[in-house]
Design a protein around this motif. Structure first.
Motif, PDB file in Angstrom:
ATOM      1  N   UNK A  79      18.115  41.646  64.182  1.00 52.16           N
ATOM      2  CA  UNK A  79      17.723  40.310  64.625  1.00 52.16           C
ATOM      3  C   UNK A  79      17.399  39.432  63.427  1.00 52.16           C
ATOM      4  N   UNK A  80      16.764  40.000  62.441  1.00 50.49           N
ATOM      5  CA  UNK A  80      16.416  39.253  61.238  1.00 50.49           C
ATOM      6  C   UNK A  80      17.665  38.813  60.480  1.00 50.49           C
ATOM      7  N   UNK A  81      18.654  39.685  60.422  1.00 49.53           N
ATOM      8  CA  UNK A  81      19.860  39.402  59.643  1.00 49.53           C
ATOM      9  C   UNK A  81      20.860  38.522  60.373  1.00 49.53           C
ATOM     10  N   UNK A  82      20.813  38.494  61.695  1.00 52.66           N
ATOM     11  CA  UNK A  82      21.818  37.759  62.476  1.00 52.66           C
ATOM     12  C   UNK A  82      21.392  36.321  62.725  1.00 52.66           C
ATOM     13  N   UNK A  83      22.336  35.372  62.584  1.00 51.05           N
ATOM     14  CA  UNK A  83      22.006  33.989  62.963  1.00 51.05           C
ATOM     15  C   UNK A  83      21.741  33.912  64.465  1.00 51.05           C
ATOM     16  N   UNK A  84      20.777  33.124  64.835  1.00 50.27           N
ATOM     17  CA  UNK A  84      20.421  33.004  66.252  1.00 50.27           C
ATOM     18  C   UNK A  84      20.674  31.565  66.715  1.00 50.27           C
ATOM     19  N   UNK A  85      21.925  31.127  66.599  1.00 50.31           N
ATOM     20  CA  UNK A  85      22.279  29.753  66.959  1.00 50.31           C
ATOM     21  C   UNK A  85      21.879  29.450  68.403  1.00 50.31           C
ATOM     22  N   UNK A  86      21.294  28.293  68.598  1.00 53.14           N
ATOM     23  CA  UNK A  86      20.924  27.847  69.934  1.00 53.14           C
ATOM     24  C   UNK A  86      19.616  28.415  70.448  1.00 53.14           C
ATOM     25  N   UNK A  87      19.017  29.337  69.717  1.00 54.12           N
ATOM     26  CA  UNK A  87      17.744  29.917  70.154  1.00 54.12           C
ATOM     27  C   UNK A  87      16.590  29.123  69.540  1.00 54.12           C
ATOM     28  N   UNK A  88      15.588  28.863  70.352  1.00 58.52           N
ATOM     29  CA  UNK A  88      14.396  28.154  69.872  1.00 58.52           C
ATOM     30  C   UNK A  88      13.136  28.999  70.026  1.00 58.52           C
ATOM     31  N   UNK A  89      13.248  30.088  70.797  1.00 58.78           N
ATOM     32  CA  UNK A  89      12.057  30.879  71.106  1.00 58.78           C
ATOM     33  C   UNK A  89      12.404  32.356  71.260  1.00 58.78           C
ATOM     34  N   UNK A  90      11.544  33.189  70.703  1.00 62.60           N
ATOM     35  CA  UNK A  90      11.578  34.621  70.981  1.00 62.60           C
ATOM     36  C   UNK A  90      10.583  34.885  72.093  1.00 62.60           C
ATOM     37  N   UNK A  91      10.919  35.790  72.979  1.00 62.22           N
ATOM     38  CA  UNK A  91      10.042  36.186  74.079  1.00 62.22           C
ATOM     39  C   UNK A  91       9.834  37.690  73.957  1.00 62.22           C
ATOM     40  N   UNK A  92       8.576  38.114  73.956  1.00 69.94           N
ATOM     41  CA  UNK A  92       8.278  39.535  73.886  1.00 69.94           C
ATOM     42  C   UNK A  92       7.086  39.872  74.752  1.00 69.94           C
ATOM     43  N   UNK A  93       6.817  41.179  74.884  1.00 70.98           N
ATOM     44  CA  UNK A  93       5.630  41.608  75.619  1.00 70.98           C
ATOM     45  C   UNK A  93       5.165  42.954  75.112  1.00 70.98           C
ATOM     46  N   UNK A  94       3.918  43.235  75.400  1.00 69.70           N
ATOM     47  CA  UNK A  94       3.294  44.483  74.979  1.00 69.70           C
ATOM     48  C   UNK A  94       1.792  44.310  75.014  1.00 69.70           C
ATOM     49  N   UNK A  95       1.098  45.008  74.126  1.00 71.49           N
ATOM     50  CA  UNK A  95      -0.359  44.872  74.082  1.00 71.49           C
ATOM     51  C   UNK A  95      -0.749  43.826  73.051  1.00 71.49           C
ATOM     52  N   UNK A  96      -1.963  43.342  73.164  1.00 69.88           N
ATOM     53  CA  UNK A  96      -2.448  42.291  72.260  1.00 69.88           C
ATOM     54  C   UNK A  96      -2.675  42.793  70.842  1.00 69.88           C
ATOM     55  N   UNK A  97      -2.618  44.088  70.624  1.00 65.60           N
ATOM     56  CA  UNK A  97      -2.782  44.637  69.274  1.00 65.60           C
ATOM     57  C   UNK A  97      -1.539  45.424  68.832  1.00 65.60           C
ATOM     58  N   UNK A  98      -0.415  45.211  69.499  1.00 68.15           N
ATOM     59  CA  UNK A  98       0.801  45.955  69.184  1.00 68.15           C
ATOM     60  C   UNK A  98       1.342  45.583  67.802  1.00 68.15           C
ATOM     61  N   UNK A  99       1.873  46.583  67.103  1.00 63.25           N
ATOM     62  CA  UNK A  99       2.548  46.310  65.830  1.00 63.25           C
ATOM     63  C   UNK A  99       3.727  45.379  66.044  1.00 63.25           C
ATOM     64  N   UNK A 100       4.390  45.513  67.192  1.00 65.63           N
ATOM     65  CA  UNK A 100       5.547  44.655  67.461  1.00 65.63           C
ATOM     66  C   UNK A 100       5.144  43.191  67.579  1.00 65.63           C
TER      67      UNK A 100
END
Length: 187
Positions: A41-62
């Motif tokens: 994800x870091x290396x690939x261009x993300x044309x047209x994307x304005x937001x990442x959406x994720x979920x998990x715990x409030x202290x997750x490494x992710x």
């Protein structure tokens, strides 16, 4: 930023000689398996994307890694949690604090909906799945994304691409002769 070139250190312990690939030293926000999972994800261009959406715990490494990834890519991050303790908002710390400092929006679904809050994955599917400006990254960071070559090419695993790079890195490590390191003490 190179996330596949972690240093290799040589060690001796209880009569055993071994090498460690130190993925914990890759980057402050991307290390270990998160470096592998988010590398594509870091290396690939993300044309047209304005937001990442994720979920998990409030202290997750992710959470920290996604917040850093969003900042690097110039995107916003909305990160959904089932619940977040009130004291964490009063005194942010750890991964939660780092993510906030990097610009993440951490949303507690329990705060929004009360005890009958949906699971973050269900909420995200309902709210964001068809939003072409969002890239949804599942809990833990393993997901499929289009390859760099073509939007029509087969999907690939984010973790699989990272693991392929670490395998190549390890092969290179074994192909290079190990240079002994000597320390001399002056008198």
């Amino acid at each position: 930023m190179k996330l596949n070139d972690s240093p290799v250190t040589e060690h001796h312990f209880q009569g055993h000689h071994f090498f460690l690939k130190r993925d914990d030293l890759l980057h402050g926000h991307f290390n270990g398996n998160k470096a592998r999972k988010f590398m594509a994800t870091l290396e690939q261009p993300l044309e047209g994307k304005t937001r990442l959406i994720g979920w998990g715990s409030a202290q997750a490494n992710s959470l920290t890694s996604l917040a850093a990834l969003a900042k690097i890519k110039g995107l916003k991050l909305s990160y959904y949690v089932a619940h977040k303790p009130a004291w964490l908002d009063e005194k942010p710390m750890g991964n939660y604090r780092t993510a906030l400092e990097l610009g993440a929006e951490v949303v507690s679904l329990r705060d929004m909906f009360g005890e009958k809050a949906p699971h973050p994955s269900a909420f995200i599917a309902q709210q964001h799945e068809n939003d072409s400006e969002c890239l949804v990254i599942p809990e833990g960071g393993i997901f499929k994304m289009p390859s760099k070559e073509s939007a029509n090419s087969p999907m690939r695993s984010s973790l699989g691409q990272g693991l392929k790079k670490v395998a190549i890195s390890k092969l290179r490590c074994h192909q290079e002769p190990v240079q002994p390191r000597f320390t001399s003490a002056s008198s």
